[in-house]
Design an enzyme around this catalytic site. Structure first.
Site, PDB file in Angstrom:
ATOM      1  N   ARG A 285     -23.069 -17.386  30.500  1.00  0.00           N
ATOM      2  CA  ARG A 285     -22.000 -18.284  30.092  1.00  0.00           C
ATOM      3  C   ARG A 285     -22.621 -19.638  29.755  1.00  0.00           C
ATOM      4  NH1 ARG A 285     -16.188 -18.570  33.064  1.00  0.00           N
ATOM      5  NH2 ARG A 285     -15.175 -20.045  31.672  1.00  0.00           N
TER       6      ARG A 285
ATOM      7  N   GLU B 125      -9.753 -10.387  23.792  1.00  0.00           N
ATOM      8  CA  GLU B 125     -11.083 -10.686  23.267  1.00  0.00           C
ATOM      9  C   GLU B 125     -12.104  -9.733  23.858  1.00  0.00           C
ATOM     10  OE1 GLU B 125     -12.349 -14.702  23.904  1.00  0.00           O
ATOM     11  OE2 GLU B 125     -10.434 -15.540  23.249  1.00  0.00           O
TER      12      GLU B 125
ATOM     13  N   LYS C  58     -15.307  -8.711  25.828  1.00  0.00           N
ATOM     14  CA  LYS C  58     -15.960  -9.365  26.966  1.00  0.00           C
ATOM     15  C   LYS C  58     -17.458  -9.099  26.881  1.00  0.00           C
ATOM     16  CE  LYS C  58     -15.595  -9.944  31.959  1.00  0.00           C
ATOM     17  NZ  LYS C  58     -17.006 -10.103  32.284  1.00  0.00           N
TER      18      LYS C  58
HETATM   19  P1  AMP Z   1     -16.524 -11.909  35.620  1.00  0.00           P
HETATM   20  O1  AMP Z   1     -17.887 -12.545  35.681  1.00  0.00           O
HETATM   21  O2  AMP Z   1     -16.553 -10.405  35.695  1.00  0.00           O
HETATM   22  O3  AMP Z   1     -15.553 -12.542  36.565  1.00  0.00           O
HETATM   23  O4  AMP Z   1     -15.913 -12.185  34.155  1.00  0.00           O
HETATM   24  C1  AMP Z   1     -15.697 -13.464  33.682  1.00  0.00           C
HETATM   25  C2  AMP Z   1     -16.862 -13.873  32.810  1.00  0.00           C
HETATM   26  O5  AMP Z   1     -16.873 -13.155  31.591  1.00  0.00           O
HETATM   27  C3  AMP Z   1     -16.769 -15.308  32.367  1.00  0.00           C
HETATM   28  O6  AMP Z   1     -17.310 -16.149  33.347  1.00  0.00           O
HETATM   29  C4  AMP Z   1     -17.599 -15.326  31.093  1.00  0.00           C
HETATM   30  O7  AMP Z   1     -18.930 -15.647  31.421  1.00  0.00           O
HETATM   31  C5  AMP Z   1     -17.593 -13.885  30.622  1.00  0.00           C
HETATM   32  N1  AMP Z   1     -16.976 -13.638  29.310  1.00  0.00           N
HETATM   33  C6  AMP Z   1     -17.471 -12.814  28.384  1.00  0.00           C
HETATM   34  N2  AMP Z   1     -16.704 -12.762  27.306  1.00  0.00           N
HETATM   35  C7  AMP Z   1     -15.653 -13.581  27.523  1.00  0.00           C
HETATM   36  C8  AMP Z   1     -14.512 -13.947  26.763  1.00  0.00           C
HETATM   37  N3  AMP Z   1     -14.278 -13.441  25.558  1.00  0.00           N
HETATM   38  N4  AMP Z   1     -13.646 -14.816  27.340  1.00  0.00           N
HETATM   39  C9  AMP Z   1     -13.868 -15.321  28.570  1.00  0.00           C
HETATM   40  N5  AMP Z   1     -14.930 -15.016  29.332  1.00  0.00           N
HETATM   41  C10 AMP Z   1     -15.822 -14.145  28.819  1.00  0.00           C
END
Ligand code: AMP
Length: 590
Positions: free
Chosen positions: A257, A250, A252
């Protein structure tokens, strides 16, 4: 239970640093509580009045507490202020001034825990004209009614400075021992906790209905589910291999969130930290009501600003402008958001959390058919590294952060970082340019030109989620702006503690220890091994203990701390070990 007894338990908790001892004391405390006291005792021990998603804040400033202490003791406000400056701890000030007070203790009485809790709740709920005086009066009466030891914790609690050092995991373990006989029930409690994010509620259910009540615990609308988190890997091949050859990929999105809860016409949103953010996003609330074809649903997505005219995503720095308290509707016009939905946990009475990704996704797409503002995240299912790679590069070219790969067969893993979600970001391909989120555990005083700010850097740690401790990884001494130095000094002074906080594991000694609370985002050139830090420490062949450290660390971003992450949400020791391995693979020298 008498509040005096609770204060005695707190004093014992504060004095120990071993986690096992803390669990024992907490177990004894819980065992001594009445059924209708357990929830309040748990919230108090966490330093809150209610779970964070209820947003109940004390609204008690330092000046107010100084005044309350003055009224309670007969000392002047200036005396209270001076003593607080000297001791740096409002609890100690309250304790010593109450102890030395010559006022006849007219109000002295035996405070019950629930009574103190109720008064504290009234303090928090008093607002509007004249509220400052009313709050001071209530606090002063309370302080005057207790022993000096009670006053210590009555003053610390509303200031958010209880400093007991108990993490969720410690409380869960104590609950297991006190309510089910041994620590063997912790996993079940954790499962229920991940579904409701409310330790007080769990305690109450456990003491009321026994372990059965926890085993039967289900998702509840308007109790946020603890979010699933992603692991990281640097290559498409590596990810496909972990996912047994085939997975969903998917886009990102880098925004906010949002966990959406809808029950008919009632809709609420929760952030990644499980704080309620409903008021911030009226446009998303309207869209959920208009576009989502479900009566009762819990789903999750990322909200970000999208420029309809150019068909481009706004970067996070712009999206963040939507995070505000005033002028919300105007910003809605200027910067409309889209919500990219990526998971669904509950639908019309049915629990989806344990269903495989493919089923959840199918149902999510179904409820969002025809929607405009709320769109399912862009996704492909692939077994080809080439196709994976192209999807990644295209996403980055569109201005996105990267991708999140998802295990097609995995359930929604609430509250944990597991390989069922793996992220790959544009930044960590080759060098260590990914950032780490570190918890501040201490600070150093300035020398030379920085002496005027009395700030010489931070001692930072990662979270070891297995041991539930914070392990140091870096001293950050450079790269601060003057404004940052000032702000750090002010923020950290409020949470400094006399000795190393119980859950901190460190070799290096800062000038001042602080309670692990604030998270900063840090960039570094590489991860190295070092005996000065305890992150992931192992015994080297020569017998010395060696941990991981950061080379050339510096804080990123304009501001100071990350308000969306709690200490336990910092980068984990395991992630650092994983990053270290990846860095070796791409050829960075050790
Ligand atoms: P990180 O903050 O770098 O650990 O990345 C995880 C975060 O990416 C999650 O907490 C979500 O807020 C965000 N996110 C964005 N797109 C997605 C997606 N398609 N699936 C899951 N998380 C996503």
């Amino acid at each position: 239970m008498l509040f005096r007894e609770l204060a005695e338990y707190y004093d014992r908790l504060e004095a120990v640093s071993s986690r096992l001892k803390m669990i024992d004391i907490m177990t004894e405390l819980l065992k001594g509580a009445q059924k209708d006291e357990v929830a309040n005792i748990i919230y108090m021990t966490q330093g809150v009045l209610a779970p964070p998603f209820e947003g109940v804040e004390f609204g008690v400033a330092e000046k107010m507490m100084e005044e309350a202490i003055a009224v309670a003791t007969g000392y002047s406000k200036e005396d209270a202020y001076r003593d607080y400056k000297r001791q740096g701890d409002m609890g100690l000030t309250a304790q010593s001034l109450c102890g030395a007070s010559k006022l006849k203790r007219m109000n002295a009485k035996k405070n019950m825990v629930n009574e103190v809790y109720r008064i504290m709740l009234s303090v928090a709920k008093t607002s509007g004209a004249g509220s400052k005086e009313a709050k001071i009066r209530m606090l002063a009466n309370l302080l005057a009614s207790g022993t000096p030891l009670e006053a210590k914790y009555m003053a610390r609690y509303p200031m958010g400075q209880l400093r007991l050092g108990l993490g969720d995991s410690t409380i869960l373990e104590a609950l297991s021992k006190a309510g089910a006989g041994d620590r063997g029930f912790k996993a079940e409690l954790e499962r229920a906790y991940n579904l409701c994010s409310d330790l007080g509620l769990l305690g109450e259910r456990l003491f009321d209905g026994g372990p059965k009540a926890i085993e039967g615990f289900r998702i509840t609308l308007f109790k946020p589910i603890r979010p699933a988190l992603a692991e990281r890997l640097p290559t498409a091949e590596g990810i496909l291999e972990r996912m047994r050859g085939r997975c969903a990929v998917e886009q990102k999105y880098d925004g906010f969130r949002c966990q959406v809860h809808k029950d008919g016409g009632k809709v609420k949103l929760y952030s990644r930290r499980l704080e309620e953010t409903t008021g911030m996003f009226p446009d998303i609330i309207r869209a959920v009501k208009d576009e989502v074809r479900a009566d009762k649903i819990i789903f999750e997505g990322e909200a970000l600003a999208f420029n309809e005219a150019t068909n481009e995503f706004f970067p996070f720095q712009e999206t963040i402008q939507r995070k505000r308290k005033h002028g919300i509707e105007q910003k809605v016009e200027e910067m409309p958001l889209h919500l990219f939905a990526f998971d669904m946990m509950y639908l019309d009475g049915e629990d989806y959390i344990s269903k495989p990704y493919e089923k959840r996704r199918e149902a999510l797409e179904h409820v969002l058919r025809g929607s405009k503002l709320i769109l399912p995240s862009t996704m492909i299912i692939t077994s080809s590294p080439k196709e994976f790679e192209k999807f990644f590069t295209d996403s980055v070219a569109d201005g996105l952060e990267g991708i999140v790969a998802k295990d097609l067969a995995a359930p929604y893993v609430a509250g944990a970082r597991k390989f069922s979600w793996i992220k790959m970001k544009r930044s960590y391909r080759g060098e260590l340019s990914d950032t780490l989120d570190l918890v501040i555990v201490g600070y150093f005083l300035g020398r030379g030109s920085r002496a005027e700010f009395q700030f010489g850097g931070l001692l930072c740690a990662v979270y070891n989620s297995t041991k539930d401790v914070f392990e140091t990884i870096s001293k950050i001494g450079t790269g601060f702006t003057e404004a940052q130095m000032k702000e750090f000094r002010q923020m950290l002074d409020k949470i400094k503690v006399k000795s190393k906080p119980p859950r901190v594991d460190a070799v290096m000694e800062p000038d001042f220890w602080v309670y692990p609370k604030y998270v900063v985002t840090v960039k570094a050139d590489e991860i190295t091994k070092s005996p000065t830090h305890t992150c992931g420490k192992e015994r080297a062949p020569d017998g010395a203990e060696v941990g991981y450290a950061l080379r050339f660390p510096r804080i990123v971003g304009e501001g100071t701390v990350r308000s969306d992450k709690s200490a336990e949400e910092a980068t984990t020791t395991n992630e650092v070990i994983e990053l270290f391995k990846q860095q070796k693979k791409v050829g960075v020298e050790d």
